[in-house]
Scaffold this active site. Structure first.
Site, PDB file in Angstrom:
ATOM      1  CG  HIS A  27      -1.922   1.124   1.178  1.00 42.78           C
ATOM      2  ND1 HIS A  27      -3.266   0.913   1.005  1.00 42.78           N
ATOM      3  CD2 HIS A  27      -1.775   2.473   1.245  1.00 42.78           C
ATOM      4  CE1 HIS A  27      -3.898   2.072   0.976  1.00 42.78           C
ATOM      5  NE2 HIS A  27      -3.014   3.040   1.132  1.00 42.78           N
TER       6      HIS A  27
ATOM      7  CG  HIS B  35      -1.015   7.013  -1.567  1.00 42.67           C
ATOM      8  ND1 HIS B  35      -2.248   7.151  -2.174  1.00 42.67           N
ATOM      9  CD2 HIS B  35      -1.240   6.294  -0.438  1.00 42.67           C
ATOM     10  CE1 HIS B  35      -3.168   6.554  -1.444  1.00 42.67           C
ATOM     11  NE2 HIS B  35      -2.583   6.032  -0.379  1.00 42.67           N
TER      12      HIS B  35
ATOM     13  CD  GLN C 149      -6.990  11.232  -1.801  1.00 44.81           C
ATOM     14  OE1 GLN C 149      -5.829  10.903  -1.957  1.00 44.81           O
ATOM     15  NE2 GLN C 149      -7.620  11.077  -0.652  1.00 44.81           N
TER      16      GLN C 149
ATOM     17  CG  HIS D 179      -7.506   4.245   0.562  1.00 45.59           C
ATOM     18  ND1 HIS D 179      -6.971   3.826  -0.619  1.00 45.59           N
ATOM     19  CD2 HIS D 179      -6.534   4.957   1.202  1.00 45.59           C
ATOM     20  CE1 HIS D 179      -5.715   4.258  -0.690  1.00 45.59           C
ATOM     21  NE2 HIS D 179      -5.419   4.940   0.395  1.00 45.59           N
TER      22      HIS D 179
ATOM     23  CD  GLU E 212      -6.780   6.566   5.867  1.00 46.18           C
ATOM     24  OE1 GLU E 212      -7.158   6.665   4.686  1.00 46.18           O
ATOM     25  OE2 GLU E 212      -5.653   6.942   6.268  1.00 46.18           O
TER      26      GLU E 212
ATOM     27  CG  ASP F 276      -0.854   5.159   3.490  1.00 47.52           C
ATOM     28  OD1 ASP F 276      -1.155   5.329   2.298  1.00 47.52           O
ATOM     29  OD2 ASP F 276      -1.618   5.488   4.418  1.00 47.52           O
TER      30      ASP F 276
ATOM     31  CD1 TRP G  36      -2.875  12.814   4.288  1.00 45.62           C
ATOM     32  CD2 TRP G  36      -1.778  12.499   2.350  1.00 45.62           C
ATOM     33  NE1 TRP G  36      -3.711  13.132   3.263  1.00 45.62           N
ATOM     34  CE2 TRP G  36      -3.085  12.952   2.064  1.00 45.62           C
ATOM     35  CE3 TRP G  36      -0.911  12.244   1.293  1.00 45.62           C
ATOM     36  CZ2 TRP G  36      -3.548  13.154   0.767  1.00 45.62           C
ATOM     37  CZ3 TRP G  36      -1.369  12.445  -0.002  1.00 45.62           C
ATOM     38  CH2 TRP G  36      -2.671  12.895  -0.252  1.00 45.62           C
TER      39      TRP G  36
HETATM   40 FE   FE2 Z   1      -3.445   5.159   1.365  1.00 49.12          FE
END
Ligand code: FE2
Length: 434
Positions: free
Chosen positions: A65, A67, A160, A218, A221, A317, A323
């Site tokens: 996982h 991005h 997203q 996802h 979350e 991630d 993030w």
């Molecule tokens: Fe993610």
């Protein structure tokens, strides 16, 4: 042979695969990109030899996982001052219109170099498909082509902003799949209502079943104990016969769910063959933010799921993006955090954390030829550690990384030279017993 790695200790799961009761060092013979021999004291020679000298040799790390469209963008156009999920989403929204394909490719290629150096040779990356230009999709497909000789990059079409909530997102997602993206993504908890979230799961799973594709959403979350899209995802997986091809990523709401409800959910997940991907570094930093004290950890129920027979892996991630401002592509750091957050400090549990960033993740991606056995692809990592637990403890140096039978990275062991009261000493952080 092209290459022999001598005196390799294998991870527990690999020894179990060979039904070896007594773990002993083995020689690994490699030819034409494949493992062709695995035995003690292999009587053969090769053009190149590496002496592992009893160190751990493992199949490569697998990140299930990630991005890659956002990675290494830290500070663009500004830093996330609060460090929260919501400011991160806002920041990504500010950055998106400024993205160029060249910059995306450059950052992703740099990250892949980091990954290789860390022995991370397979990555499943989500790619945002809400921008109708599909700039990031084109860029990451190009990266996938460039790294294919040494790294397996699997892409997930990720809406997203919500596949129902964001106008045109479903069409964009289908276009991305048509262009060569591998997996169907989703984000049900981000749709406007719980009902829309459930509808998005049904719609996306039906599309994946029609197309014969894998699914990775996802899912839930949040810290909301009533966010239960994982139930719909498991039920749809069962209804559509997608067993073993669907993963729920994050699943942080499970941390806060009612225990009785979870006792019903876990068997449903197991029976439908839905895998779970926790992202310990990100879950521990982004969840529980609205709590005072006690403050929830937010990570999903990893040991309980493993005990229930559900496939569980850990993902990174984020690395240096809106993030998360830290990270370097080190899946041992991910395993280290997962072990702590889930309190998986028993011996078997620590080994299970190593499996969560190697074999379990490989099964979720559906990687072919993964493992250490004759016939497997010759993708291997020599670690400066004697076993998986020591590797996690030391975030051990990756002494050599072998991809498709070739040594693609080497790194020195971490050592310190001390001088104490005139007494010189070498430190390598392993506990040496007489
Ligand atoms: Fe993610």
């Amino acid at each position: 042979m092209d290459l022999i790695i001598r005196r390799a200790m294998l991870p527990r799961s690999a020894f179990q695969q060979h039904q070896q009761q007594h773990q002993q060092p083995l020689d690994i013979g490699i030819d034409a990109g494949r493992i062709v021999a695995l035995e003690p004291d292999l009587a053969a020679s090769a053009r190149e030899e590496i002496d592992a000298a009893g160190s751990l040799v493992t199949p490569p790390f697998v990140d299930p996982h990630f991005h890659m469209d956002a990675t290494l963008s830290y500070g663009l156009p500004r830093v996330n001052a609060s460090g929260t999920l919501l400011e991160g989403i806002a920041l990504w929204g500010e950055l998106k219109p400024q993205l160029t394909q060249e910059a995306l490719i450059e950052r992703a290629m740099q990250y892949c170099d980091w990954a290789v150096a860390r022995g991370l040779l397979a990555i499943r990356s989500h790619v945002d498909v809400c921008d109708p230009r599909l700039l990031a999709v084109e860029a990451l497909l190009e990266v996938k082509r460039r790294v294919a000789p040494y790294l397996d990059l699997q892409l997930v079409a990720f809406p997203q902003d919500g596949v129902l909530r964001s106008a045109g997102a479903f069409d964009n997602l289908k276009r991305a799949i048509g262009m060569g993206v591998d997996v169907v993504g989703g984000i049900p908890h981000f749709e406007r209502t719980m009902a829309d979230g459930a509808q998005s799961v049904r719609m996306l799973c039906e599309y994946a079943a029609e197309q014969g594709l894998r699914v990775d959403m996802h899912c839930d979350e949040s810290d909301d104990p009533l966010s239960r899209h994982i139930e719909t995802l498991a039920a749809e997986t069962h209804r559509l016969g997608l067993h073993g091809r669907v993963a729920g990523s994050h699943l942080t709401s499970m941390h806060s769910m009612d225990n009785y409800y979870v006792s019903k959910l876990l068997p449903l997940m197991r029976d439908s063959g839905v895998a779970a991907i926790a992202n310990p570094l990100i879950n521990i930093t982004l969840q529980g933010r609205s709590d005072t004290y006690p403050k929830r950890r937010g990570m999903t129920r990893v040991p309980e799921m493993m005990a229930a027979g559900i496939e569980v892996a850990f993902g990174h991630d984020c690395v240096m993006d809106p993030w998360y401002s830290l990270g370097s592509g080190d899946m041992l750091e991910v395993a280290h955090m997962g072990l702590h957050v889930a309190q998986m400090t028993g011996v078997d549990a620590m080994h299970a954390c190593f499996d969560a960033v190697t074999v379990n993740a490989a099964r979720i991606l559906g990687l072919e030829g993964y493992g250490i056995a004759p016939g497997c692809a010759a993708n291997l990592v020599v670690l400066d550690a004697r076993d998986a637990v020591e590797a996690i403890r030391l975030r051990a140096a990756r002494l050599a990384v072998v991809s498709r039978g070739k040594v693609v990275s080497r790194a020195p062991a971490a050592r310190a030279s001390l001088s104490l009261e005139g007494r010189p000493a070498q430190v390598d952080f392993k506990l040496h017993r007489a």
